[in-house]
Design a protein around this motif. Structure first.
Motif, PDB file in Angstrom:
ATOM      1  N   ILE A 190       0.859  -1.180   0.000  1.00  0.00           N
ATOM      2  CA  ILE A 190       0.000   0.000   0.000  1.00  0.00           C
ATOM      3  C   ILE A 190       0.896   1.230   0.000  1.00  0.00           C
ATOM      4  O   ILE A 190       1.746   1.393   0.878  1.00  0.00           O
ATOM      5  CB  ILE A 190      -0.916   0.011   1.228  1.00  0.00           C
ATOM      6  CG1 ILE A 190      -1.776  -1.247   1.234  1.00  0.00           C
ATOM      7  CG2 ILE A 190      -1.770   1.273   1.258  1.00  0.00           C
ATOM      8  CD1 ILE A 190      -2.497  -1.498   2.523  1.00  0.00           C
ATOM      9  N   SER A 191       0.693   2.090  -1.000  1.00  0.00           N
ATOM     10  CA  SER A 191       1.468   3.334  -1.113  1.00  0.00           C
ATOM     11  C   SER A 191       0.505   4.506  -0.983  1.00  0.00           C
ATOM     12  O   SER A 191      -0.585   4.483  -1.537  1.00  0.00           O
ATOM     13  CB  SER A 191       2.168   3.411  -2.470  1.00  0.00           C
ATOM     14  OG  SER A 191       3.053   2.333  -2.633  1.00  0.00           O
ATOM     15  N   VAL A 192       0.950   5.523  -0.259  1.00  0.00           N
ATOM     16  CA  VAL A 192       0.164   6.740  -0.098  1.00  0.00           C
ATOM     17  C   VAL A 192       0.990   7.893  -0.644  1.00  0.00           C
ATOM     18  O   VAL A 192       2.145   8.080  -0.255  1.00  0.00           O
ATOM     19  CB  VAL A 192      -0.191   6.993   1.388  1.00  0.00           C
ATOM     20  CG1 VAL A 192      -0.952   8.296   1.547  1.00  0.00           C
ATOM     21  CG2 VAL A 192      -0.986   5.816   1.949  1.00  0.00           C
ATOM     22  N   GLU A 193       0.398   8.657  -1.545  1.00  0.00           N
ATOM     23  CA  GLU A 193       1.100   9.790  -2.134  1.00  0.00           C
ATOM     24  C   GLU A 193       1.504  10.768  -1.034  1.00  0.00           C
ATOM     25  O   GLU A 193       0.701  11.114  -0.166  1.00  0.00           O
ATOM     26  CB  GLU A 193       0.184  10.497  -3.143  1.00  0.00           C
ATOM     27  CG  GLU A 193       0.902  11.578  -3.923  1.00  0.00           C
ATOM     28  CD  GLU A 193       0.016  12.166  -5.008  1.00  0.00           C
ATOM     29  OE1 GLU A 193       0.068  13.384  -5.181  1.00  0.00           O
ATOM     30  OE2 GLU A 193      -0.729  11.394  -5.658  1.00  0.00           O
ATOM     31  N   GLY A 194       2.759  11.173  -1.051  1.00  0.00           N
ATOM     32  CA  GLY A 194       3.265  12.113  -0.060  1.00  0.00           C
ATOM     33  C   GLY A 194       3.851  11.458   1.173  1.00  0.00           C
ATOM     34  O   GLY A 194       4.418  12.119   2.032  1.00  0.00           O
ATOM     35  N   VAL A 195       3.703  10.131   1.293  1.00  0.00           N
ATOM     36  CA  VAL A 195       4.271   9.396   2.420  1.00  0.00           C
ATOM     37  C   VAL A 195       5.384   8.513   1.869  1.00  0.00           C
ATOM     38  O   VAL A 195       5.154   7.677   0.996  1.00  0.00           O
ATOM     39  CB  VAL A 195       3.202   8.529   3.136  1.00  0.00           C
ATOM     40  CG1 VAL A 195       3.842   7.716   4.248  1.00  0.00           C
ATOM     41  CG2 VAL A 195       2.083   9.406   3.666  1.00  0.00           C
TER      42      VAL A 195
ATOM     43  N   HIS B  53       6.896   5.895   2.731  1.00  0.00           N
ATOM     44  CA  HIS B  53       7.015   4.603   3.408  1.00  0.00           C
ATOM     45  C   HIS B  53       5.806   3.746   3.030  1.00  0.00           C
ATOM     46  O   HIS B  53       4.683   4.049   3.401  1.00  0.00           O
ATOM     47  CB  HIS B  53       7.062   4.801   4.924  1.00  0.00           C
ATOM     48  CG  HIS B  53       6.987   3.525   5.708  1.00  0.00           C
ATOM     49  ND1 HIS B  53       7.980   2.583   5.699  1.00  0.00           N
ATOM     50  CD2 HIS B  53       6.026   3.036   6.507  1.00  0.00           C
ATOM     51  CE1 HIS B  53       7.620   1.577   6.474  1.00  0.00           C
ATOM     52  NE2 HIS B  53       6.438   1.822   6.973  1.00  0.00           N
ATOM     53  N   ASP B  54       6.033   2.713   2.243  1.00  0.00           N
ATOM     54  CA  ASP B  54       4.962   1.785   1.900  1.00  0.00           C
ATOM     55  C   ASP B  54       4.698   0.851   3.081  1.00  0.00           C
ATOM     56  O   ASP B  54       5.576   0.609   3.904  1.00  0.00           O
ATOM     57  CB  ASP B  54       5.339   0.935   0.680  1.00  0.00           C
ATOM     58  CG  ASP B  54       5.458   1.759  -0.597  1.00  0.00           C
ATOM     59  OD1 ASP B  54       4.937   2.890  -0.620  1.00  0.00           O
ATOM     60  OD2 ASP B  54       6.077   1.276  -1.556  1.00  0.00           O
ATOM     61  N   VAL B  55       3.502   0.319   3.137  1.00  0.00           N
ATOM     62  CA  VAL B  55       3.172  -0.699   4.141  1.00  0.00           C
ATOM     63  C   VAL B  55       2.636  -1.922   3.412  1.00  0.00           C
ATOM     64  O   VAL B  55       2.198  -1.840   2.258  1.00  0.00           O
ATOM     65  CB  VAL B  55       2.155  -0.201   5.172  1.00  0.00           C
ATOM     66  CG1 VAL B  55       2.722   0.924   6.007  1.00  0.00           C
ATOM     67  CG2 VAL B  55       0.862   0.249   4.514  1.00  0.00           C
ATOM     68  N   ARG B  56       2.673  -3.054   4.086  1.00  0.00           N
ATOM     69  CA  ARG B  56       2.154  -4.299   3.527  1.00  0.00           C
ATOM     70  C   ARG B  56       1.020  -4.806   4.421  1.00  0.00           C
ATOM     71  O   ARG B  56       1.063  -4.639   5.636  1.00  0.00           O
ATOM     72  CB  ARG B  56       3.232  -5.384   3.472  1.00  0.00           C
ATOM     73  CG  ARG B  56       4.279  -5.120   2.421  1.00  0.00           C
ATOM     74  CD  ARG B  56       5.233  -6.332   2.339  1.00  0.00           C
ATOM     75  NE  ARG B  56       6.179  -6.131   1.264  1.00  0.00           N
ATOM     76  CZ  ARG B  56       5.989  -6.492   0.013  1.00  0.00           C
ATOM     77  NH1 ARG B  56       4.869  -7.088  -0.335  1.00  0.00           N
ATOM     78  NH2 ARG B  56       6.890  -6.286  -0.898  1.00  0.00           N
ATOM     79  N   THR B  57       0.054  -5.435   3.782  1.00  0.00           N
ATOM     80  CA  THR B  57      -1.007  -6.055   4.557  1.00  0.00           C
ATOM     81  C   THR B  57      -0.461  -7.292   5.250  1.00  0.00           C
ATOM     82  O   THR B  57       0.560  -7.850   4.852  1.00  0.00           O
ATOM     83  CB  THR B  57      -2.190  -6.442   3.663  1.00  0.00           C
ATOM     84  OG1 THR B  57      -1.743  -7.368   2.662  1.00  0.00           O
ATOM     85  CG2 THR B  57      -2.811  -5.236   2.981  1.00  0.00           C
TER      86      THR B  57
END
Length: 81
Positions: free
Chosen positions: A68-73, A75-79
């Motif tokens: 999961i990527s969020v624009e402006g952050v 640091h990606d996260v994974r489920t």
């Protein structure tokens, strides 16, 4: 260690010190709680802010390890599994 957990396990850990004494005596804890109760409860309520949910495929099945990527952050996260 909190930064390591956040960056490598998606676990957001936090340490809060409500006074100058890192290890207050047991007898001081009720007063410390009363002095900080309202602000700590409001802080804990904030867990319900933000985006949360389950990442699913077109058939409604959860997708493990989805990125999961969020624009402006930066640091990606994974489920989870």
């Amino acid at each position: 260690i909190n930064d390591f957990s956040y960056l490598h396990t998606n676990c957001f850990e936090l340490s809060i010190y409500v006074g100058c004494d890192k290890y207050p005596h047991e007898s001081e804890l009720p007063e410390e709680w009363e002095n900080n109760r309202e602000s700590l409860i409001v802080f804990m309520e904030q867990v319900h802010r933000g985006i949360k949910g389950i990442v699913k495929d077109v058939h409604g099945k959860a997708i493990p390890n989805a990125v999961i990527s969020v624009e402006g952050v930066n640091h990606d996260v994974r489920t989870g599994k």
